[in-house]
Write a protein that holds these residues in place. Structure first.
Motif, PDB file in Angstrom:
ATOM      1  N   VAL A  10      -5.339  -4.169   4.836  1.00  0.00           N
ATOM      2  CA  VAL A  10      -4.062  -4.869   4.886  1.00  0.00           C
ATOM      3  C   VAL A  10      -3.884  -5.446   6.286  1.00  0.00           C
ATOM      4  CG1 VAL A  10      -1.553  -4.576   4.845  1.00  0.00           C
ATOM      5  CG2 VAL A  10      -2.963  -3.514   3.076  1.00  0.00           C
ATOM      6  N   THR A  12      -1.088  -7.198   8.625  1.00  0.00           N
ATOM      7  CA  THR A  12       0.302  -7.604   8.825  1.00  0.00           C
ATOM      8  C   THR A  12       0.343  -8.817   9.755  1.00  0.00           C
ATOM      9  OG1 THR A  12       0.684  -6.221  10.782  1.00  0.00           O
ATOM     10  CG2 THR A  12       1.030  -5.203   8.618  1.00  0.00           C
ATOM     11  N   LEU A  66       1.510  -1.602   1.483  1.00  0.00           N
ATOM     12  CA  LEU A  66       0.426  -0.765   1.991  1.00  0.00           C
ATOM     13  C   LEU A  66      -0.243   0.074   0.906  1.00  0.00           C
ATOM     14  CD1 LEU A  66       1.832   0.565   5.388  1.00  0.00           C
ATOM     15  CD2 LEU A  66       0.696  -1.591   4.876  1.00  0.00           C
ATOM     16  N   ALA A  69      -4.201   0.985   0.646  1.00  0.00           N
ATOM     17  CA  ALA A  69      -4.916   0.505   1.833  1.00  0.00           C
ATOM     18  C   ALA A  69      -5.711   1.624   2.483  1.00  0.00           C
ATOM     19  CB  ALA A  69      -3.934  -0.086   2.835  1.00  0.00           C
ATOM     20  N   VAL A  72      -5.284  -0.634   8.055  1.00  0.00           N
ATOM     21  CA  VAL A  72      -4.236  -1.620   8.337  1.00  0.00           C
ATOM     22  C   VAL A  72      -4.528  -2.252   9.691  1.00  0.00           C
ATOM     23  CG1 VAL A  72      -1.784  -2.000   8.827  1.00  0.00           C
ATOM     24  CG2 VAL A  72      -2.466  -0.475   6.954  1.00  0.00           C
ATOM     25  N   HIS A  74      -2.722  -4.431  12.336  1.00  0.00           N
ATOM     26  CA  HIS A  74      -1.325  -4.774  12.631  1.00  0.00           C
ATOM     27  C   HIS A  74      -1.277  -5.890  13.666  1.00  0.00           C
ATOM     28  CE1 HIS A  74       2.903  -4.498  13.096  1.00  0.00           C
ATOM     29  NE2 HIS A  74       2.904  -3.787  14.209  1.00  0.00           N
ATOM     30  N   LEU A 101       6.048   1.004  10.192  1.00  0.00           N
ATOM     31  CA  LEU A 101       4.700   0.795   9.668  1.00  0.00           C
ATOM     32  C   LEU A 101       3.898   2.094   9.705  1.00  0.00           C
ATOM     33  CD1 LEU A 101       2.634  -1.402   8.684  1.00  0.00           C
ATOM     34  CD2 LEU A 101       1.825  -1.450  11.047  1.00  0.00           C
ATOM     35  N   ALA A 105       2.335   3.896   6.565  1.00  0.00           N
ATOM     36  CA  ALA A 105       0.879   4.046   6.522  1.00  0.00           C
ATOM     37  C   ALA A 105       0.489   5.492   6.243  1.00  0.00           C
ATOM     38  CB  ALA A 105       0.272   3.558   7.834  1.00  0.00           C
ATOM     39  N   VAL A 110      -3.288   5.771   4.601  1.00  0.00           N
ATOM     40  CA  VAL A 110      -4.128   4.884   5.417  1.00  0.00           C
ATOM     41  C   VAL A 110      -4.990   5.724   6.358  1.00  0.00           C
ATOM     42  CG1 VAL A 110      -4.053   3.134   7.260  1.00  0.00           C
ATOM     43  CG2 VAL A 110      -2.573   2.911   5.249  1.00  0.00           C
TER      44      VAL A 110
END
Length: 304
Positions: A10, A12, A66, A69, A72, A74, A101, A105, A110
């Motif tokens: 993912v 962002t 999310l 995921a 991530v 970011h 976040l 997560a 995550v």
């Protein structure tokens, strides 16, 4: 632990400067991606990339974004060149947004966070832009999730506002102000080199749980950057020092009357220190030699 191409990544801030370059590179490399943006109607991703709408300041919106995921990346923050849209916005988006976040997560399982910060980030007085960037990093460090924090110097390359803004100034004004006398040193780094560092951060466990300062292949003072851009544009310009007290006053006045001022108070915080790290930092940590700004300008000009 390392990401596979079939793991969901993912990203962002996928429609921002760094985010769109990250999405493009990883899509070409065959990773499974979900791009997260606030307004999907204003975003055109590569055809194989899924899109989710979410807002960092609305914690509940991050749950679905999310889901599933493994990693991530970011890239979502209000950068220093942008005017604060309302009082406290830098802290709300950069600091609280990163905390939201991190919580989402953890709940989503995550396994790795890769985060774009900025070179020179350190604890700073409340109410400053730097304090919000430090809060972003602290949210990641305190998340309990294995992470990589990348701290690039100012960036250049396709769509980089740093070079574009200076080029606009040089194009239109016969006299160009050198903030703080133009003596502050920078280590501009090519966006493609930043993305290479991001891509390696997805899979290299040796990078985990540290912040990595990254810069390009040369040190340049702000005055030298202005001279390099003017030279490649074929413009002869008088570069005059602008003392920081006057620059701060100008930034406040411009921000009061313009929605997109050419100078912000947040940007001026980056002139309080040399925006540099070791010249071999990228080569030593990531295994390749980064491009220098002047070399790039000679080949690609200010628009490339």
């Amino acid at each position: 632990m390392s990401a596979r191409n079939d793991d969901l990544i993912v990203v962002t801030g996928a429609n921002g400067f760094v985010g769109r370059h990250v999405v493009s590179r990883l899509a070409q490399a065959g990773y499974t991606l979900r791009a997260v943006v606030r307004d999907s109607s204003r975003y055109s991703p590569p055809p194989e990339v899924a899109v989710a709408e979410a807002d960092l300041v609305r914690a509940e919106s991050l749950t679905g974004a999310l889901e599933g995921a493994g990693t991530v990346i970011h890239c979502a923050a209000i950068t220093a060149n942008l005017k604060e849209p309302y009082p406290g916005a830098y802290q709300k988006v950069n600091g609280l947004g990163a905390e939201n976040l991190a919580v989402a997560a953890r709940a989503a399982g995550v396994r790795r966070l890769v985060v774009i910060s900025g070179l020179g980030t350190q604890p700073a007085a409340a109410g400053t832009y730097m304090a919000t960037r430090w809060a972003l990093e602290e949210a990641v460090r305190n998340s309990g999730i294995p992470h990589v924090i990348l701290q690039p110097s100012v960036q250049f390359g396709d769509g980089a506002e740093f070079v574009a803004a200076l080029a606009r100034l040089i194009r239109t004004s016969p006299v160009v102000p050198a903030l703080g006398g133009g003596r502050t040193r920078f280590q501009p780094i090519w966006i493609d080199d930043v993305v290479t560092c991001v891509e390696r951060s997805i899979t290299d466990d040796a990078l985990l749980n540290r912040a990595h300062a990254i810069g390009g292949g040369e040190y340049l003072t702000f005055k030298e950057i202005l001279q390099a851009i003017a030279e490649v544009m074929g413009k002869r310009r008088m570069i005059l020092p602008l003392p920081m007290p006057l620059a701060r006053l100008q930034a406040r006045l411009l921000s009061a009357v313009m929605s997109h001022p050419p100078l912000t108070s947040a940007t001026l915080e980056l002139f309080d220190f040399d925006n540099t790290t070791e010249l071999d930092a990228v080569e030593r940590t990531f295994g390749f030699r980064p491009r220098g700004l002047r070399e790039h300008l000679r080949v690609h000009g200010v628009a490339g």
